[in-house]
Design an enzyme around this catalytic site. Structure first.
Site, PDB file in Angstrom:
ATOM      1  N   GLU A  83       0.822  -1.205   0.000  1.00 22.55           N
ATOM      2  CA  GLU A  83       0.000   0.000   0.000  1.00 22.55           C
ATOM      3  C   GLU A  83       0.863   1.266   0.000  1.00 22.55           C
ATOM      4  OE1 GLU A  83      -2.189  -3.436   1.464  1.00 22.55           O
ATOM      5  OE2 GLU A  83      -0.342  -2.509   2.184  1.00 22.55           O
ATOM      6  N   PRO A 292      11.879 -13.885  -1.565  1.00 24.52           N
ATOM      7  CA  PRO A 292      10.863 -14.238  -0.565  1.00 24.52           C
ATOM      8  C   PRO A 292       9.986 -13.040  -0.217  1.00 24.52           C
ATOM      9  CG  PRO A 292      13.074 -14.914   0.131  1.00 24.52           C
ATOM     10  CD  PRO A 292      13.240 -14.031  -1.055  1.00 24.52           C
ATOM     11  N   ARG A 293       8.729 -13.317   0.036  1.00 28.62           N
ATOM     12  CA  ARG A 293       7.799 -12.273   0.453  1.00 28.62           C
ATOM     13  C   ARG A 293       8.292 -11.578   1.716  1.00 28.62           C
ATOM     14  NH1 ARG A 293       4.125  -8.264  -0.013  1.00 28.62           N
ATOM     15  NH2 ARG A 293       2.682  -8.217   1.746  1.00 28.62           N
ATOM     16  N   GLY A 334      11.768  -3.811  -0.684  1.00 29.04           N
ATOM     17  CA  GLY A 334      11.477  -2.762  -1.649  1.00 29.04           C
ATOM     18  C   GLY A 334      12.165  -2.880  -2.994  1.00 29.04           C
ATOM     19  N   GLU A 335      12.794  -4.027  -3.297  1.00 34.84           N
ATOM     20  CA  GLU A 335      13.503  -4.157  -4.568  1.00 34.84           C
ATOM     21  C   GLU A 335      12.846  -5.122  -5.543  1.00 34.84           C
ATOM     22  OE1 GLU A 335      17.985  -3.097  -4.470  1.00 34.84           O
ATOM     23  OE2 GLU A 335      17.730  -4.787  -3.091  1.00 34.84           O
ATOM     24  N   LEU A 361       0.997  -7.351 -11.573  1.00 29.43           N
ATOM     25  CA  LEU A 361       1.066  -6.261 -12.545  1.00 29.43           C
ATOM     26  C   LEU A 361       2.503  -5.852 -12.845  1.00 29.43           C
ATOM     27  CD1 LEU A 361      -1.842  -3.923 -11.407  1.00 29.43           C
ATOM     28  CD2 LEU A 361      -1.787  -5.488 -13.348  1.00 29.43           C
TER      29      LEU A 361
END
Length: 457
Positions: A83, A292-293, A334-335, A361
């Protein structure tokens, strides 16, 4: 709390007395939940280093105090990393439209907080208060926003009802409501209806979501379809600097083909690794990148790779060197968005688990050949759009995943055509950010500024 109880107190009591009862009940429930999860939080804090920050802001509402009442202040709330990243284009467009506006961003998670500080420069960043009445009251007393904007769906009763009582306009942007969430909220519809009708504006991603919001009691006049701002935030140029930096980190050579498995959860790394092991002899130019998440799982994923005899290069280890054909492990925050730009073939994780999928997306926008597992209900609208254009594929087993990757590596023209269709679709759907910011400005211009001496009961 049952639907019957909620219905009775909302029917038999006035809003004021009903709110007092609700606040008391919620505080009791929240205290019970905190007591139950406290041992787990403490264990994770010691073991992983998580949950060390923001407790004053979360429990006591000690958010940044408003010192300048002469310019409007907007409070944007984004739960976590996904988000927060969506807010980048919203913040940029809002600043362009309203240069003097003060923007504060809150998050719930520590990773979201870190990414907000990195990506949303110039915004005040804080942790969102827990929904205890004292936390909410103190936070609103200190922040004194002219407008509160929540991203996707955050229905915290004490927070929303207190803001409504104080006359602070509330907006929901990029709203979505899955079938599962709808069924859950329907069980407490009297409460949800009251919360939804506290919003000045609800901007949702699709007509299907609007119908669900209306069925729960939202006002038809202020519940609008703007599209998804996720389409606007994606990068389509593989030559961007961040992607090129990752290419250098991986030492990805001309002629090599990258299979990127991103936002993965256990056991999806093992599935992707199995595909790589099956196909690497057949396609010696194939490289694997695992993302990994949760980056804190980096050690366990690294252990899996080493136990199977693979050389690896870890992004979190600045001193690690990339040997030829090493598996890339991107265990940083963040990558992933930039990493998708390396992908010739992409697998989007969280789709073989109960997560319900992750954002497909980003790889689609780069023109990768994209696939995901069968569990993608969190992105059903996006999946339907992509699959209608034959731009992505659902794989339902390890065997189907292997077959898809083999086909895309063998038939490069088919892979290229699929990727081109995906990228074209993403570009055709863009524009939701402009519509969303226009509505934010409308609400802001119509808002009654919160007086600095406004009392919070």
């Amino acid at each position: 709390m049952s639907n019957v109880i909620l219905g009775n107190y909302l029917t038999d009591h006035g809003h004021r007395s009903g709110t007092i009862v609700l606040t008391l009940l919620l505080n009791i429930v929240y205290c019970g939940l905190v007591t139950l999860v406290a041992p787990l939080i403490l264990w994770k804090r010691v073991r992983t280093g998580k949950y060390k920050r923001g407790w004053g802001q979360k429990f006591r509402g000690t958010l940044p105090i408003r010192t300048d009442a002469s310019t409007p202040r907007v409070w944007l709330h984004a739960v976590s990393v996904g988000e927060v990243l969506q807010l980048q284009q919203v913040v940029a467009a809002l600043r362009q439209s309203q240069p003097s506006v003060q923007i504060m961003v809150t998050t719930t998670t520590e990773t979201g907080h870190a990414v907000a500080n990195e990506k949303l420069r110039g915004c005040e960043v804080a942790f969102f208060p827990l929904d205890f009445s004292w936390s909410v009251n103190e936070a609103l007393r200190r922040v004194q926003p002219d407008l509160i904007v929540l991203v996707e769906l955050e229905l915290w009763p004490n927070f929303i009802l207190t803001a409504k009582r104080l006359g602070i306009p509330l907006m929901l942007i990029n709203g979505r409501l899955s079938a599962r969430s709808f069924r859950g909220y329907a069980r407490i519809r009297p409460l949800v209806q009251r919360l939804l009708q506290s919003f000045s504006m609800i901007a949702v991603q699709a007509e299907e979501y609007r119908e669900r919001f209306l069925a729960l009691g939202a006002d038809p006049a202020t519940t609008l379809v703007t599209g998804s701002i996720k389409f606007d935030g994606v990068v389509t140029d593989r030559q961007n600097l961040r992607t090129q930096g990752l290419r250098e980190w991986l030492s990805l050579q001309s002629g090599e083909l990258a299979f990127v498995a991103g936002s993965t959860q256990e056991p999806e790394e093992e599935l992707a690794l199995g595909v790589y092991e099956t196909l690497s002899a057949e396609f010696p130019q194939l490289r694997l990148v695992l993302v990994p998440r949760h980056p804190e799982r980096g050690n366990s994923v690294a252990a899996l790779l080493e136990s199977r005899g693979h050389a690896l290069v870890r992004r979190s280890r600045s001193d690690s060197l990339c040997s030829p054909r090493a598996v890339g492990l991107l265990d940083t925050v963040g990558e992933l968005g930039a990493c998708w730009g390396l992908a010739d073939v992409a697998f989007v994780g969280g789709s073989f688990t109960s997560r319900g999928g992750q954002n497909m997306l980003e790889p689609a926008a780069f023109g990768a050949a994209v696939c995901y597992g069968p569990n993608t209900w969190n992105f059903r609208q996006v999946v339907e759009l992509l699959e209608q254009r034959d731009a992505t594929t659902t794989v339902r087993s390890a065997e189907e995943l292997t077959a898809f990757v083999r086909t895309m590596l063998t038939d490069r023209s088919q892979a290229s055509e699929r990727g081109a269709r995906a990228r074209k679709l993403v570009l055709s759907q863009q524009g939701a950010t402009a519509k969303t910011v226009e509505l934010i400005v409308q609400c802001l211009n119509g808002a009654k500024a919160v007086s600095p001496d406004r009392a919070v009961a």
